[in-house]
Design an enzyme around this catalytic site. Structure first.
Site, PDB file in Angstrom:
ATOM      1  N   ARG A   1     -15.900   2.044 -15.333  1.00  0.00           N
ATOM      2  CA  ARG A   1     -16.348   3.302 -15.529  1.00  0.00           C
ATOM      3  C   ARG A   1     -17.238   3.545 -16.371  1.00  0.00           C
ATOM      4  O   ARG A   1     -17.253   2.717 -17.251  1.00  0.00           O
ATOM      5  CB  ARG A   1     -15.154   4.161 -15.770  1.00  0.00           C
ATOM      6  CG  ARG A   1     -13.918   4.649 -15.174  1.00  0.00           C
ATOM      7  CD  ARG A   1     -14.236   5.458 -13.915  1.00  0.00           C
ATOM      8  NE  ARG A   1     -13.279   5.999 -12.827  1.00  0.00           N
ATOM      9  CZ  ARG A   1     -12.787   5.155 -11.924  1.00  0.00           C
ATOM     10  NH1 ARG A   1     -13.418   3.920 -11.650  1.00  0.00           N
ATOM     11  NH2 ARG A   1     -11.974   5.530 -11.224  1.00  0.00           N
TER      12      ARG A   1
ATOM     13  N   GLU B   1     -24.910   9.284 -13.097  1.00  0.00           N
ATOM     14  CA  GLU B   1     -25.374   8.417 -12.112  1.00  0.00           C
ATOM     15  C   GLU B   1     -26.101   9.453 -11.211  1.00  0.00           C
ATOM     16  O   GLU B   1     -25.618  10.500 -10.726  1.00  0.00           O
ATOM     17  CB  GLU B   1     -24.211   7.684 -11.324  1.00  0.00           C
ATOM     18  CG  GLU B   1     -23.550   6.638 -12.101  1.00  0.00           C
ATOM     19  CD  GLU B   1     -22.340   6.155 -11.364  1.00  0.00           C
ATOM     20  OE1 GLU B   1     -22.006   6.598 -10.501  1.00  0.00           O
ATOM     21  OE2 GLU B   1     -21.975   4.986 -11.960  1.00  0.00           O
TER      22      GLU B   1
ATOM     23  N   HIS C   1     -23.232   1.432  -8.621  1.00  0.00           N
ATOM     24  CA  HIS C   1     -21.926   1.549  -8.214  1.00  0.00           C
ATOM     25  C   HIS C   1     -21.248   1.192  -6.695  1.00  0.00           C
ATOM     26  O   HIS C   1     -20.924   2.058  -6.124  1.00  0.00           O
ATOM     27  CB  HIS C   1     -21.749   3.245  -8.168  1.00  0.00           C
ATOM     28  CG  HIS C   1     -20.299   3.678  -8.781  1.00  0.00           C
ATOM     29  ND1 HIS C   1     -20.165   4.798  -9.347  1.00  0.00           N
ATOM     30  CD2 HIS C   1     -19.327   3.388  -8.346  1.00  0.00           C
ATOM     31  CE1 HIS C   1     -18.741   4.724  -9.692  1.00  0.00           C
ATOM     32  NE2 HIS C   1     -18.273   3.808  -9.046  1.00  0.00           N
TER      33      HIS C   1
END
Length: 523
Positions: A229, A258, A276
């Site tokens: 995370r 992001e 990611h």
């Protein structure tokens, strides 16, 4: 029966659903469009795109289950679904192996400068000496967070002949021994490890768990990986460590914001970054789709759900009475775990009064869920809470008594570790949960927001300095309760505050003469 799939889903998942039901795939629906269409469906299958709001839930006349093909359910109003008796399920293990493998891939790429060497060669440069790497064989890997993914990473690293150090305050020494890892503190790990990887949920306790202080302790050849995370590692501190050559490199898959185009990490030359991709494998997307499809089939055919986020087995008429106790038990056990602040070996749930005559199994499960979520985050649900407690060797004790002193029903949750324990007693008044004791001291409060619980000596000039300290830091106190004790005795002070209190302020509060400890609880 009819199933609505409102986000892209793999063909394998769709095929399972289509073998049993009428399936409509309608993606990109607005809230208004979903509200209009949902009344005719028995099940809704989503990923992260669809927002299942209270408005959508209230319009769902036939809906029995919402299936999220993934882990997080932030885009589902679970409370509204529970109130209406709608099961919410996810796929907590579908991308576990993909995330673990991506971590190993990032570690290997980091060790051998794969990304930088690739970029150099494609720029028509031949710089072999510039990209000298290191072997992982015989090196020490520090794993911070030993949950499902962290454990899988440790297992694979052991296959690479690495020595594993681990930090997880909620993993027992017995469990660590079974896994072949050595438990240490974060500070000890960062001093000793050649590679460090983080695998915790993002909570108040784990945010910036690797910060400037930890980077200052690392070896100059240390390398760090985050595929968990954004926010677990402080991005500014990491950028400083990389730019000053304090550490040898980093591999990051997740960011605070992001896309991370404004992150200070983007321009760091010794950083490997991916967008990611931890769960972005064909297998993971198939796994989560198949898992959720199978859950939908089971529930619509009268079976049970294995990965229910809420409580599927309580009938609506029983839920009306039990629901506030379920919420209260989960809230109290979560707060107890925060107060204890470490591993726990036993949880005791005591039922007194009218509630003792009811089927309290869902309430006990809720207490386990609340306790474990402090360590494991949203991976814990009402179905797996019992098995997770068992796997972590946590003893679960229930007791019932039909007698109670002041209220018609009370619940007490007590969590212990060795000689240390934390306990909270609560009741339900007017359909709302209320806390009436904390660590044996009488209070009277609705559990919501933030609370500072300060253990202190009952003497003059203790409470005042604490309040002044909070005021100086612009933290508003909205309520205060102080336990009773003889002069010189030990009691607690509970301060409801309107905002989160930084650790440095709590640390300063602990330095006030007479304060033994001060902890912040988020209800």
């Amino acid at each position: 029966m009819k199933v609505l799939v409102s986000d892209p889903l793999s063909e394998q998942g769709l095929t399972i659903l289509q073998q049993h039901f009428t399936v409509d795939v309608l993606t990109g629906l607005s809230e208004e469009e979903l509200v209009e269409k949902i009344p005719e469906y028995d099940a809704l299958v989503i990923r992260s795109g669809t927002q299942v709001t209270r408005k959508v839930i209230e319009a769902a006349d036939k809906l029995k289950i919402v299936g999220r093909a993934g882990v997080g359910v932030d885009n589902v109003d679970v409370e509204a679904a529970t109130e209406k008796g709608i099961i919410v399920v996810n796929a907590p293990e579908g991308n576990m192996l993909s995330a673990a493998e991506h971590t190993i891939a990032m570690m290997m790429a980091l060790a051998r400068n794969v990304a930088q060497a690739n970029e150099s060669l494609k720029s028509k440069k031949w710089e072999r000496s510039k990209f000298m790497g290191v072997e992982v064989n015989g090196k020490t890997l520090g794993v911070i967070g030993l949950g499902r993914i962290g454990a899988e990473v440790a297992k694979r690293a052991q296959g690479l002949n690495m020595n594993i150090l681990a930090y997880d305050p909620f993993v027992s020494e017995e469990r660590a021994k079974e896994m072949g890892v050595t438990m240490m503190s974060v500070q000890e790990i960062v001093k000793l490890a050649d590679f460090i990887t983080v695998h915790t949920p993002l909570t108040k306790e784990t945010r910036n768990i690797i910060d400037a202080e930890e980077f200052a302790l690392m070896k100059s050849n240390a390398r760090i990986i985050n595929c968990a995370r954004g926010g677990i590692i402080n991005e500014e501190a990491l950028a400083d460590a990389l730019n000053s050559n304090k550490i040898a490199g980093a591999a990051i898959d997740v960011f605070v914001n992001e896309p991370p185009f404004d992150s200070p990490l983007i321009d760091c030359k010794t950083l490997i970054a991916t967008p990611h991709l931890g769960a972005s494998t064909e297998e993971a997307q198939i796994n989560v789709a198949v898992s959720v499809a199978e859950e939908v089939v089971s529930v619509l055919n009268g079976g049970t759900a294995k990965s229910a986020i809420n409580i599927p087995s309580v009938k609506p008429e029983i839920m009306t009475m039990l629901a506030p106790y379920i919420q209260l038990a989960e809230t109290m056990s979560n707060a107890c775990a925060q107060l204890l602040g470490k591993n726990y070996e036993k949880i005791e749930i005591s039922y007194n009064g009218d509630i003792a005559q009811k089927d309290t199994r869902p309430v006990t499960v809720a207490a386990l869920k609340g306790m474990l979520q402090v360590a494991l985050g949203s991976a814990v649900n009402y179905v797996n809470a019992g098995s997770l407690a068992k796997s972590r060797k946590v003893g679960v004790v229930e007791s019932k008594s039909e007698t109670t002193e002041e209220f018609s029903s009370t619940i007490k949750v007590e969590i212990t570790m060795g000689e240390e324990k934390a306990s909270i007693v609560g009741t339900v008044v007017g359909g709302k949960g209320k806390v009436i004791k904390i660590n044996g001291e009488h209070v009277d409060m609705i559990p919501s927001g933030y609370m500072i619980v300060a253990k202190h000596i009952n003497k003059p000039n203790v409470i005042g300095p604490c309040c002044i300290l909070l005021g100086k830091n612009n933290i508003n106190i909205s309520g205060m309760q102080v336990g009773r004790a003889e002069i010189g005795g030990t009691t607690i002070m509970a301060l409801n505050v309107d905002s989160e209190v930084p650790e440095e302020i709590l640390k300063e509060m602990r330095s006030v003469e007479g304060i033994i400890d001060a902890k912040l609880i988020k209800f």
